[in-house]
Every structure is written in structure tokens, then in C-alpha cells.
Design an enzyme around this catalytic site. Structure first.
Site, short mmCIF file in Angstrom:
data_model
loop_
_atom_site.label_atom_id
_atom_site.label_comp_id
_atom_site.label_asym_id
_atom_site.label_seq_id
_atom_site.Cartn_x
_atom_site.Cartn_y
_atom_site.Cartn_z
CB CYS A 117 17.20 19.35 5.93
SG CYS A 117 17.95 20.54 4.79
CB CYS A 119 15.09 22.26 1.86
SG CYS A 119 15.35 20.49 1.92
CB CYS A 127 19.07 23.62 3.42
SG CYS A 127 18.78 22.60 1.96
CE LYS A 199 21.77 17.29 0.53
NZ LYS A 199 20.63 17.47 1.44
NE ARG A 209 16.76 19.51 -4.59
CZ ARG A 209 17.82 20.16 -5.03
NH1 ARG A 209 17.73 20.95 -6.10
NH2 ARG A 209 18.97 20.03 -4.40
NE ARG A 221 18.52 21.89 -1.85
CZ ARG A 221 17.34 22.46 -1.60
NH1 ARG A 221 17.26 23.73 -1.28
NH2 ARG A 221 16.24 21.75 -1.69
CD GLU A 237 31.90 20.07 4.13
OE1 GLU A 237 31.56 19.80 5.30
OE2 GLU A 237 31.56 21.11 3.55
CE LYS A 252 20.89 13.43 -0.69
NZ LYS A 252 20.14 14.43 0.01
CB SER A 278 15.15 10.71 -5.63
OG SER A 278 15.80 11.94 -5.90
CE1 TYR A 317 13.69 7.84 -1.49
CE2 TYR A 317 15.77 7.94 -2.69
CZ TYR A 317 14.86 8.51 -1.83
OH TYR A 317 15.11 9.75 -1.29
C1 PBG Z 1 17.14 17.56 2.33
C2 PBG Z 1 17.41 16.36 1.54
C3 PBG Z 1 17.44 16.20 0.14
C4 PBG Z 1 17.64 14.85 -0.10
C5 PBG Z 1 17.76 14.22 1.14
N1 PBG Z 1 17.64 15.18 2.13
C6 PBG Z 1 17.20 17.18 -0.94
C7 PBG Z 1 18.20 18.18 -1.31
O1 PBG Z 1 19.23 18.36 -0.69
O2 PBG Z 1 17.88 18.89 -2.26
C8 PBG Z 1 17.71 14.20 -1.45
C9 PBG Z 1 17.45 12.75 -1.45
C10 PBG Z 1 17.24 12.13 -2.76
O3 PBG Z 1 17.37 12.72 -3.85
O4 PBG Z 1 16.89 10.94 -2.73
N2 PBG Z 1 18.08 18.56 2.27
#
Ligand code: PBG
Length: 326
Positions: A117, A119, A127, A199, A209, A221, A237, A252, A278, A317
Site C-alpha cells: 500500500c 498510505c 493509499c 476491506k 494509523r 478513505r 470484490e 478486514k 488494531s 496483534y
Molecule cells: C494500509 C493498511 C491499514 C491497515 C492495514 N494496512 C490502514 C488503513 O487502511 O487505513 C490497518 C490495520 C489495522 O488497523 O490493524 N492501507
């Protein structure tokens, strides 16, 4: 007047494990690792207790710590030394992730996945390549087709460095096809591809982030990530990605999207991954810190639920903490 069919018979300690429908083992888990080119010591990530950004020199040690718990797979995220409008450090041969992959794949037997990615690498935090007027009009954001070339270049540079798998997460239309054909043209037919197929534009990414320093500088986004209200669209998708050659399909976030995990499990014959993100980690930690939840128990229950819904593998995590106890 009394029941003849008694499900409780199968709940004694002796038989519970025999009839258990889902199980969790260290070999199902992928641990995220953050490598930071701007530091020479480990920096704790405040909103994700127990996680840190590590400098280059600690990347191998960090992965060895993961492997000692029994988790063999890592997904790498990078914090680059500099950022620019096109995220050029994402696809540099000496970029933070490329250098880390070289070291890790040279020194360990870990299965190394690169997140693909832009970003974390763009100065605007989106991104991909953005429209020139996007700052004043946030309904214009990422230019899809220009972004595809950069994502493909990023994936190839990670594969050149020794990545076993690449995982595109930019939600650009056509990213799986563009990356698969670039990998094949570069002789990387054996490098696997896990797509972040469904996603969502989720508020649960907040702590990440901070960790990866990848928040958008303006706008959000929602013009490229999926609307949390949509379930059928996830099938569309996933179908596009499967047809374009994705080996693994990921959903995700994880827990708030169990219906989507379950749909994909039913509709596709490929492995399904779930990303326990996260925010899912941070909220359990925060409640446990207050004494309101038993952290180990809720973490385990979360991951078992993802397995029950149909996930084959889970990016989480909690990987190390749980694997240690499994
Ligand atoms: C990159 C990416 C993100 C996450 C994984 N890859 C951030 C986003 O899309 O804003 C988030 C992972 C997480 O919150 O643990 N694009």
C-alpha cells in the site's frame, strides 16, 4: 415432560474437546511487525500495548521473538525515512520494508508477507496517487489506474527482496491483476498473493494509523474502501480478486464483519483470512486495563469466533500472546 434430547451431555470436560467444532493454533496466526527507518531504538506504540516500531537493526530480533512463540508468519509494515506525493519509498529497492525483508528472509525461516500500500509512504497519507484538486475537494481522492503501476512496482520490489507473499491493501480496482501479472513478468510466479478483498472504511483502524503514521492528511478513505453497510458487495470484490489470481481472500476488520467472513467461506474454495485489526486489539486492552474484561479470555474468544465464522488464517496483534499459551 422432561427432555430426551440433552445437548448438555456433550459439555462435560471429557467430551468437550472431542466435539469442538473450531480450534485455534499458532500455525493459524500472522503477526504484524512494524519497521521504522526513522529511529534507532524500539519505540512502544501507545495505543497498542506490547507492540513497538523497531529499527532496522532489530527487525530480525523482532521476528525471532515472534517465532519463539510458535507463530511462523509475519506481515511487515514500514515507516519510511521520507514521504512524498507518490510514495516513492514504498517501491524503492532500498526502502524500509525491502531492506527488512532482505534481512529477515536471509536470517530466519519466517514466512514473510509484505503489505502493499502507499498510505504510509505518501505525504498526504492516501493509499495512492491523488487528484491535484483533492485537497480542496475531498470527494476527489485516489487516481485508480496510475496507482496500479506503483502498487505493482511495490509488490515486485518486495518479491525481489525475498517476500514469500504480497498483500495488496490499497483497494484500487484491478490491483490484484496488475500485481499478479507484474510478479509473473518479473519471474516471481512462486510468490503468493493475499488480497485484502473486502476491506472496509472502518474506524477500527485508528491505532494502526498512529503506529504506522498513515492517517490521511485530509478527507477519508470512503471513496476507495468499502461502505460498512454493504454485505453483497464483498462477494463482488472477492470474486474480482479470485478471478484475477488472488491465492487468499481477506476480510478486514474481523469481528464486526463475521457475516462477511462467513459469506466468503461459503462462496469460495480459497483460503479465507481475517484481519483482527488494531482497534479490536486496543479496545480489549483498554477494557482489561480497567479490570472490566479478562484479556486472555476475550482475545481467545475473538479469534475462535473468527475461525468459527470460517477464517483459515488470522492476522492479529494477539498472535504472540495467544500462541504462547496455546
Ligand atoms: C494500509 C493498511 C491499514 C491497515 C492495514 N494496512 C490502514 C488503513 O487502511 O487505513 C490497518 C490495520 C489495522 O488497523 O490493524 N492501507
Amino acid at each position: 415432560m422432561y427432555p430426551t434430547d440433552r445437548p448438555r451431555r456433550l459439555r462435560t470436560d471429557g467430551i468437550r474437546p472431542l466435539v469442538s467444532e473450531s480450534s485455534l493454533s499458532a500455525s493459524d496466526l500472522v503477526a504484524p511487525v512494524f519497521v521504522d527507518a526513522t529511529t534507532d531504538e524500539r519505540v512502544p506504540i501507545e495505543s497498542m500495548p506490547g507492540h513497538e516500531r523497531v529499527p532496522h537493526d532489530e527487525a530480525v530480533a523482532r521476528v525471532e521473538e515472534v517465532r519463539e512463540t510458535g507463530v511462523e508468519a509475519v506481515i511487515l509494515f514500514g515507516i519510511p525515512e521520507t514521504k512524498d506525493p507518490t510514495g516513492s519509498r514504498a517501491y524503492a529497492d532500498d526502502g524500509v520494508v525491502q531492506r527488512a525483508i532482505r534481512r529477515i528472509s536471509g536470517a530466519t525461516d519466517a514466512y514473510v508477507i509484505g503489505d502493499v500500500c502507499l498510505c504510509e509512504y505518501t505525504d498526504h497519507g492516501h493509499c495512492g496517487v491523488i487528484e491535484p484538486a483533492a485537497e480542496s475537494d475531498p470527494t476527489l481522492t485516489v487516481r485508480n489506474d496510475e496507482t496500479l503501476d506503483l502498487l505493482a512496482e511495490t509488490a515486485v520490489s518486495q518479491a525481489d527482496a525475498g517476500a514469500d507473499m504480497v498483500a495488496p491493501s490499497a483497494m484500487a480496482d484491478g490491483q490484484v491483476g496488475a500485481i499478479r501479472s507484474a510478479l509473473d513478468d518479473a519471474g516471481h510466479e512462486d510468490v503468493a498473493l493475499m488480497s485484502y478483498a473486502a476491506k472496509y472504511e472502518s474506524a477500527f483502524y485508528g491505532p494502526f494509523r498512529d503506529a504506522a503514521d498513515g492517517a490521511p492528511a485530509f478527507g477519508d478513505r470512503r471513496h476507495y474502501q468499502m461502505d460498512p453497510a454493504n454485505r453483497r458487495e464483498a462477494l463482488r470484490e472477492a470474486r474480482l480478486d479470485a478471478e484475477a489470481g488472488a491465492d487468499v481472500l481477506m476480510v478486514k476488520p474481523g469481528l464486526p464483519y463475521l457475516d462477511v467472513v462467513s459469506d466468503l467461506r461459503r462462496e469460495f474454495d480459497r483460503p479465507i483470512a481475517a484481519y483482527n485489526v488494531s482497534g479490536e486489539y486496543a479496545m480489549l486492552h483498554a477494557a482489561a486495563e480497567k479490570g472490566w474484561l479478562d484479556l486472555e479470555a476475550v482475545a481467545h474468544e475473538s479469534l475462535v469466533s473468527l475461525k468459527r465464522a470460517g477464517a483459515d488464517l488470522i492476522v492479529t496483534y494477539f498472535a504472540e500472546d495467544l500462541a504462547d499459551r496455546l
